[in-house]
Design a protein around this motif. Structure first.
Motif, mmCIF file in Angstrom:
data_model
loop_
_atom_site.group_PDB
_atom_site.id
_atom_site.type_symbol
_atom_site.label_atom_id
_atom_site.label_comp_id
_atom_site.label_asym_id
_atom_site.label_seq_id
_atom_site.Cartn_x
_atom_site.Cartn_y
_atom_site.Cartn_z
ATOM 1 N N CYS A 125 -7.937 -2.875 -8.728
ATOM 2 C CA CYS A 125 -7.552 -2.003 -7.786
ATOM 3 C C CYS A 125 -8.507 -1.852 -6.807
ATOM 4 O O CYS A 125 -10.060 -0.854 -7.635
ATOM 5 C CB CYS A 125 -6.821 -1.209 -8.289
ATOM 6 S SG CYS A 125 -6.011 0.079 -6.611
ATOM 7 N N ARG A 177 0.860 -1.668 0.620
ATOM 8 C CA ARG A 177 0.268 -0.049 0.093
ATOM 9 C C ARG A 177 0.921 1.323 -0.227
ATOM 10 O O ARG A 177 0.550 2.121 -0.608
ATOM 11 C CB ARG A 177 -0.764 -0.199 1.225
ATOM 12 C CG ARG A 177 -1.545 -0.743 1.358
ATOM 13 C CD ARG A 177 -2.849 -0.983 2.434
ATOM 14 N NE ARG A 177 -3.744 -1.891 2.173
ATOM 15 C CZ ARG A 177 -4.917 -1.651 1.816
ATOM 16 N NH1 ARG A 177 -5.077 -0.446 0.844
ATOM 17 N NH2 ARG A 177 -5.972 -2.323 1.680
ATOM 18 N N SER A 232 -8.259 0.040 -4.485
ATOM 19 C CA SER A 232 -8.203 1.682 -3.488
ATOM 20 C C SER A 232 -8.858 2.657 -4.423
ATOM 21 O O SER A 232 -9.579 2.288 -5.574
ATOM 22 C CB SER A 232 -7.016 2.130 -3.787
ATOM 23 O OG SER A 232 -6.457 3.589 -2.521
ATOM 24 N N LYS A 262 -2.545 5.464 -5.526
ATOM 25 C CA LYS A 262 -2.996 4.304 -5.500
ATOM 26 C C LYS A 262 -3.165 3.471 -6.823
ATOM 27 O O LYS A 262 -2.904 2.602 -8.002
ATOM 28 C CB LYS A 262 -3.385 3.462 -4.067
ATOM 29 C CG LYS A 262 -2.619 4.125 -3.468
ATOM 30 C CD LYS A 262 -3.877 3.310 -2.018
ATOM 31 C CE LYS A 262 -2.591 3.896 -0.666
ATOM 32 N NZ LYS A 262 -3.127 3.564 0.486
ATOM 33 N N PHE A 278 2.409 2.024 -3.678
ATOM 34 C CA PHE A 278 0.979 2.247 -4.727
ATOM 35 C C PHE A 278 0.691 3.861 -4.488
ATOM 36 O O PHE A 278 0.497 4.539 -5.151
ATOM 37 C CB PHE A 278 0.437 1.948 -4.045
ATOM 38 C CG PHE A 278 0.015 0.264 -5.251
ATOM 39 C CD1 PHE A 278 0.954 -0.034 -5.202
ATOM 40 C CD2 PHE A 278 -0.610 0.085 -6.520
ATOM 41 C CE1 PHE A 278 0.804 -2.176 -6.394
ATOM 42 C CE2 PHE A 278 -0.532 -0.844 -6.839
ATOM 43 C CZ PHE A 278 1.066 -2.044 -6.558
ATOM 44 N N GLU A 279 1.541 4.692 -3.195
ATOM 45 C CA GLU A 279 1.911 5.675 -3.036
ATOM 46 C C GLU A 279 2.107 6.694 -3.183
ATOM 47 O O GLU A 279 2.326 8.016 -3.770
ATOM 48 C CB GLU A 279 1.086 6.303 -1.478
ATOM 49 C CG GLU A 279 -0.206 5.581 -0.592
ATOM 50 C CD GLU A 279 0.055 5.659 1.069
ATOM 51 O OE1 GLU A 279 1.627 6.559 1.195
ATOM 52 O OE2 GLU A 279 -0.614 5.808 1.394
#
Length: 405
Positions: free
Chosen positions: A326, A63, A328, A333, A66-67
Motif C-alpha cells: 500500500c 481509493r 497511501s 486506507k 479504502f477510505e
C-alpha cells in the motif's frame, strides 16, 4: 467439486462472509467483491494503480473504497472462521509484525522491531489478531490494527504493552465469544500486560525467560499460629528440577514436565510447562506458562506451539497478498489494505478446504490469476460463453491453466 471452480469458490466464500456484516449497500458490495478477487488475481504489487488496471472500476473508486473505516473486519473474518475452523479447542493468538514503509507523512511511522532483520527498522507495525485451532493446527486472522509510534504513545500516556492490552480489552466482547484464552510470545510475559488481561476474564499463555524467578508452592499445612502461612517452599532450580513435584509427559525430541508454581514477576500462581530439548541443543530449557493454573502442562505447550500458525498468515500476506504494497499515507486506507490482505489469505484457505484440496498460497494465486485473465479475455472480446462450443473451449483452457499453475 472440480478444481477449476477455485476462483468461483473463492468469490462464493467472500460473498457468504460479506452477508454476515450489517449495513452493506449494493455499490459497496460490488466494489468490495471485485477488490478481494484482485488481491489474489494480481500477480505483482497490489496498489491502487494495479487495481485500476486489472479491475472493473476506476482507480479513484478503489481509493474511495479504502477510505471506509466502518467496515467490521472482525465480523467478516469471524464468519469464515466459524465455518472452517472446526476444532473444539480454540484460542486468540496475537503477534506484532513489521511493515516496511517510508515517507514523512505516513501516520504512526517510527522504529519497530523486525524479527527477520533482528533489529529495529523504520516503518510501520501492525498487531495481528488470529484464531488458532489447536486440534487441527490451523489459524485464520480476525483482523489487524496499526501500532502507534512512540510520540503518539507518549501523548496517550501509555507504553507499548499498555496499549496492546487496552486494545484487546476494548474488543473483549467479540474475542471472548470465540475464546477467553490469549496466546502471545515472550514479549508479553509482563505483569503490566498479564494483570489487566486477567482482570478482564482472559487467560494468557506465553513464555518466560530462562532466568525467571519461580517458586515451588508450599506443601506445609496451616498451623493456625500467628502470622501469615507460608506461601512457597523455595526457588526453582531448573538445572536440578524436583521431579517429585512434577508430572512428566511423553513428547518428541525432549522431555516435558508440568507443575504449578508461583511467579514472582507476575505476582500470581501459574501452570508451568518445562521443556528440556534433546541432546545437542544450545538452549538448556524452555518455560511456557498459563495464567489458568489448573491447565495441563502438555496442553500449555500445544497452545503455545500452535501460535506460530499466525506467523504463516503474515508470511502468506507479505509474499502473495500484497500486505506491504500500500502506497497511501491515509490511516484509513492503510488499515483497510492490511485487513483486506489478511482476509484474502483467509478466503483462499476457506476455498481450498471447501474443495478438499491441499492449501498452497502460491499455487492458488497462480491458478486464480490464470482463471481471472481468461474471464477478462472472454469479456473484453465480447465472446458469449453460453454457446456449447465456447463452453467446451473455455473448460479446456481452464484445465490447461490448472496444469500450468
Amino acid at each position: 467439486m472440480a478444481k477449476e471452480t477455485l476462483l468461483m469458490q473463492y468469490q462464493s466464500e467472500c460473498l457468504s462472509a460479506l452477508k454476515s456484516v450489517v449495513n452493506i449497500h449494493k455499490p459497496f458490495e460490488k466494489t468490495f467483491m471485485d477488490t478481494m478477487k484482485l488481491f489474489m488475481a494480481i500477480p505483482d504489487r497490489i496498489n491502487f494503480l494495479q487495481l485500476g488496471r486489472y479491475g472493473c472500476f476506476s482507480e479513484q473508486t478503489y481509493r474511495n473504497l479504502f477510505e471506509n473505516e466502518t467496515f467490521d473486519w472482525f465480523a467478516f473474518n469471524a464468519s469464515i472462521i466459524s465455518k472452517h475452523l472446526t476444532g473444539k479447542r480454540k484460542a486468540i493468538a496475537i503477534d506484532p509484525s513489521y511493515i516496511p514503509k517510508s515517507g514523512h507523512k505516513t501516520p504512526w511511522i517510527g522504529y519497530f522491531w523486525s524479527g527477520c532483520a533482528g533489529d529495529y527498522k523504520r516503518g510501520l507495525e501492525i498487531m495481528g489478531i488470529g484464531v488458532i485451532d489447536i486440534d487441527n493446527h490451523e489459524c485464520m486472522t480476525l483482523g489487524s490494527i496499526q501500532t502507534p509510534d512512540c510520540k503518539t504513545l507518549d501523548n496517550m500516556g501509555k507504553n507499548l504493552v499498555d496499549w496492546y492490552s487496552s486494545y484487546l480489552i476494548s474488543r473483549k466482547d467479540k474475542l471472548q465469544s470465540i475464546s477467553r484464552t490469549v496466546v502471545a510470545d515472550a514479549f508479553f510475559s509482563k505483569e503490566t500486560f498479564i494483570t489487566p488481561m486477567c482482570e478482564s476474564d482472559f487467560h494468557v499463555i506465553s513464555r518466560f525467560r530462562n532466568d525467571v524467578v519461580l517458586y515451588y508452592p508450599t506443601l506445609e499445612k496451616k498451623t493456625r499460629k500467628r502470622g501469615h502461612p507460608k506461601w512457597f517452599d523455595g526457588r526453582i532450580d531448573f538445572a536440578n528440577l524436583d521431579l517429585t513435584r512434577c508430572k512428566e509427559y511423553e513428547v518428541n525430541k525432549g522431555k516435558l514436565y508440568g507443575l504449578r508454581v508461583y511467579a514472582k514477576a507476575l505476582k500470581r500462581y501459574v501452570s508451568l510447562a518445562v521443556w528440556y530439548p534433546m541432546d545437542g541443543r544450545t538452549d538448556k530449557w524452555q518455560l511456557y506458562f498459563s495464567t489458568d493454573d489448573s491447565m495441563d502442562g502438555c496442553e500449555v505447550l500445544d497452545y503455545y506451539r500452535t501460535r506460530f500458525q499466525l506467523e504463516f498468515c503474515f508470511r502468506d500476506g507479505k509474499q502473495h497478498a500484497g500486505i506491504t504494497n500500500c502506497q497511501s499515507t491515509d490511516f484509513r486506507k492503510l488499515d483497510f489494505h492490511f485487513n483486506a490482505s489478511l482476509a484474502a489469505v483467509n478466503l483462499t484457505k476457506a476455498a481450498c478446504k471447501r474443495l478438499g484440496i491441499a492449501y498452497s498460497i502460491s499455487s492458488c494465486k497462480s491458478f486464480i490469476h490464470n482463471a481471472y485473465m481468461l474471464e477478462r479475455f472472454i469479456c473484453v472480446f465480447g465472446i458469449n460463453p453460453d454457446t456449447q462450443v465456447i463452453d467446451k473451449l473455455f473448460k479446456e483452457l481452464i484445465l490447461f491453466t490448472v496444469r500450468a499453475a
